[in-house]
Scaffold this motif. Structure first.
Motif, PDB file in Angstrom:
ATOM      1  N   PHE A  90       0.847  -1.197   0.000  1.00 47.55           N
ATOM      2  CA  PHE A  90       0.000   0.000   0.000  1.00 47.55           C
ATOM      3  C   PHE A  90       0.877   1.240   0.000  1.00 47.55           C
ATOM      4  CE2 PHE A  90      -2.637  -3.175   2.100  1.00 47.55           C
ATOM      5  CZ  PHE A  90      -3.855  -3.014   1.464  1.00 47.55           C
ATOM      6  N   LEU A  91       0.360   2.285  -0.592  1.00 42.51           N
ATOM      7  CA  LEU A  91       0.932   3.611  -0.463  1.00 42.51           C
ATOM      8  C   LEU A  91      -0.177   4.453   0.155  1.00 42.51           C
ATOM      9  CD1 LEU A  91       3.505   5.179  -1.062  1.00 42.51           C
ATOM     10  CD2 LEU A  91       2.530   5.799  -3.268  1.00 42.51           C
ATOM     11  N   VAL A  92       0.089   4.987   1.344  1.00 44.13           N
ATOM     12  CA  VAL A  92      -0.910   5.742   2.092  1.00 44.13           C
ATOM     13  C   VAL A  92      -0.459   7.192   2.171  1.00 44.13           C
ATOM     14  CG1 VAL A  92      -2.070   5.980   4.322  1.00 44.13           C
ATOM     15  CG2 VAL A  92      -1.567   3.703   3.425  1.00 44.13           C
ATOM     16  N   ALA A  93      -1.383   8.096   1.943  1.00 43.28           N
ATOM     17  CA  ALA A  93      -1.083   9.523   2.051  1.00 43.28           C
ATOM     18  C   ALA A  93      -2.055  10.165   3.014  1.00 43.28           C
ATOM     19  CB  ALA A  93      -1.204  10.200   0.694  1.00 43.28           C
ATOM     20  N   GLU A  94      -1.551  11.102   3.781  1.00 46.33           N
ATOM     21  CA  GLU A  94      -2.413  11.929   4.609  1.00 46.33           C
ATOM     22  C   GLU A  94      -2.314  13.349   4.088  1.00 46.33           C
ATOM     23  OE1 GLU A  94      -0.446  13.631   8.406  1.00 46.33           O
ATOM     24  OE2 GLU A  94      -0.063  11.480   8.423  1.00 46.33           O
ATOM     25  N   VAL A  95      -3.432  14.052   4.164  1.00 47.50           N
ATOM     26  CA  VAL A  95      -3.472  15.429   3.697  1.00 47.50           C
ATOM     27  C   VAL A  95      -3.758  16.316   4.899  1.00 47.50           C
ATOM     28  CG1 VAL A  95      -4.566  17.058   2.128  1.00 47.50           C
ATOM     29  CG2 VAL A  95      -4.381  14.657   1.480  1.00 47.50           C
ATOM     30  N   ASP A  96      -2.886  17.278   5.115  1.00 48.69           N
ATOM     31  CA  ASP A  96      -3.141  18.270   6.153  1.00 48.69           C
ATOM     32  C   ASP A  96      -2.792  19.646   5.596  1.00 48.69           C
ATOM     33  OD1 ASP A  96      -0.355  18.581   6.370  1.00 48.69           O
ATOM     34  OD2 ASP A  96      -0.223  17.345   8.167  1.00 48.69           O
ATOM     35  N   SER A  97      -2.865  20.641   6.425  1.00 43.27           N
ATOM     36  CA  SER A  97      -2.647  21.998   5.924  1.00 43.27           C
ATOM     37  C   SER A  97      -1.218  22.229   5.431  1.00 43.27           C
ATOM     38  CB  SER A  97      -3.013  23.022   6.997  1.00 43.27           C
ATOM     39  OG  SER A  97      -2.282  22.778   8.176  1.00 43.27           O
ATOM     40  N   ALA A  98      -0.288  21.355   5.806  1.00 48.35           N
ATOM     41  CA  ALA A  98       1.095  21.485   5.354  1.00 48.35           C
ATOM     42  C   ALA A  98       1.335  20.794   4.012  1.00 48.35           C
ATOM     43  CB  ALA A  98       2.052  20.923   6.401  1.00 48.35           C
ATOM     44  N   GLY A  99       0.376  19.967   3.556  1.00 50.45           N
ATOM     45  CA  GLY A  99       0.545  19.289   2.283  1.00 50.45           C
ATOM     46  C   GLY A  99       0.154  17.829   2.338  1.00 50.45           C
ATOM     47  N   ILE A 100       0.803  17.021   1.517  1.00 41.60           N
ATOM     48  CA  ILE A 100       0.527  15.581   1.430  1.00 41.60           C
ATOM     49  C   ILE A 100       1.754  14.829   1.932  1.00 41.60           C
ATOM     50  CG2 ILE A 100      -0.024  13.659  -0.106  1.00 41.60           C
ATOM     51  CD1 ILE A 100      -1.395  15.631  -1.952  1.00 41.60           C
ATOM     52  N   TRP A 101       1.528  13.872   2.823  1.00 41.28           N
ATOM     53  CA  TRP A 101       2.595  13.070   3.423  1.00 41.28           C
ATOM     54  C   TRP A 101       2.368  11.614   3.028  1.00 41.28           C
ATOM     55  CZ3 TRP A 101       6.035  16.219   5.726  1.00 41.28           C
ATOM     56  CH2 TRP A 101       5.599  17.487   6.069  1.00 41.28           C
TER      57      TRP A 101
END
Length: 160
Positions: free
Chosen positions: A125-136
């Motif tokens: 899997f490739l998991v990304a989180e999105v927050d106000s600083a961008g995509i991790w």
């Protein structure tokens, strides 16, 4: 975990009504977040020439709960599977279980099964989180639940 008690999940009819109300609230929030994410992606797209367009189908709401039943089903798979393939399949159909265990992004998450990275690297899997600083981004590699992760002296095995 989803924050609901066992009685709220499997109790009497009143508890089932509360669960339905909770599910409705989560569904409404999911729809709101989906709209917010589409707007966020549209803004990013305008400034980055469509770079995120293909990610929308992998969006996972950061507020989608993991139910007790899902935890039981995954635990049973881990206890009985000879390799990681049944676990991979289950997590592909329930990606929120995986994303909730990583750092939840406040604006949403993505979970991409078996992405190709370059010519020969394919994580589970490739998991990304999105927050106000961008995509991790986080790579996730599953291993057989039958494999040992650590040696008796505490050092990691070659599997890990």
């Amino acid at each position: 975990m989803c924050g609901l008690t066992n009685s709220e999940i499997g109790g009497g009819s009143g508890d089932n009504e509360r669960l339905s109300e909770t599910e409705a609230v989560y569904e409404q929030r999911y729809q709101e977040l989906s709209k917010d994410l589409r707007e966020l992606v549209a803004r990013y797209e305008r400034s980055h020439n469509g770079a995120l367009d293909h990610l929308l189908k992998y969006f996972v709401s950061p507020h989608l709960p993991t139910t007790t039943q899902e935890v039981r089903e995954l635990s049973l798979l881990i206890d009985t599977s000879q390799d990681e393939r049944p676990i991979q399949s289950y997590l592909e159909s329930h990606p929120h279980i995986l994303t909730r265990k990583l750092q939840p992004g406040h604006h949403g998450q993505f979970c991409i099964p078996k992405p190709r990275l370059g010519s020969d690297l394919i994580p589970d899997f490739l998991v990304a989180e999105v927050d106000s600083a961008g995509i991790w981004w986080f790579g996730v590699e599953l291993e057989s639940p039958q494999e040992r992760m650590f040696k008796r002296d505490g050092d990691p095995t070659s599997t890990l």
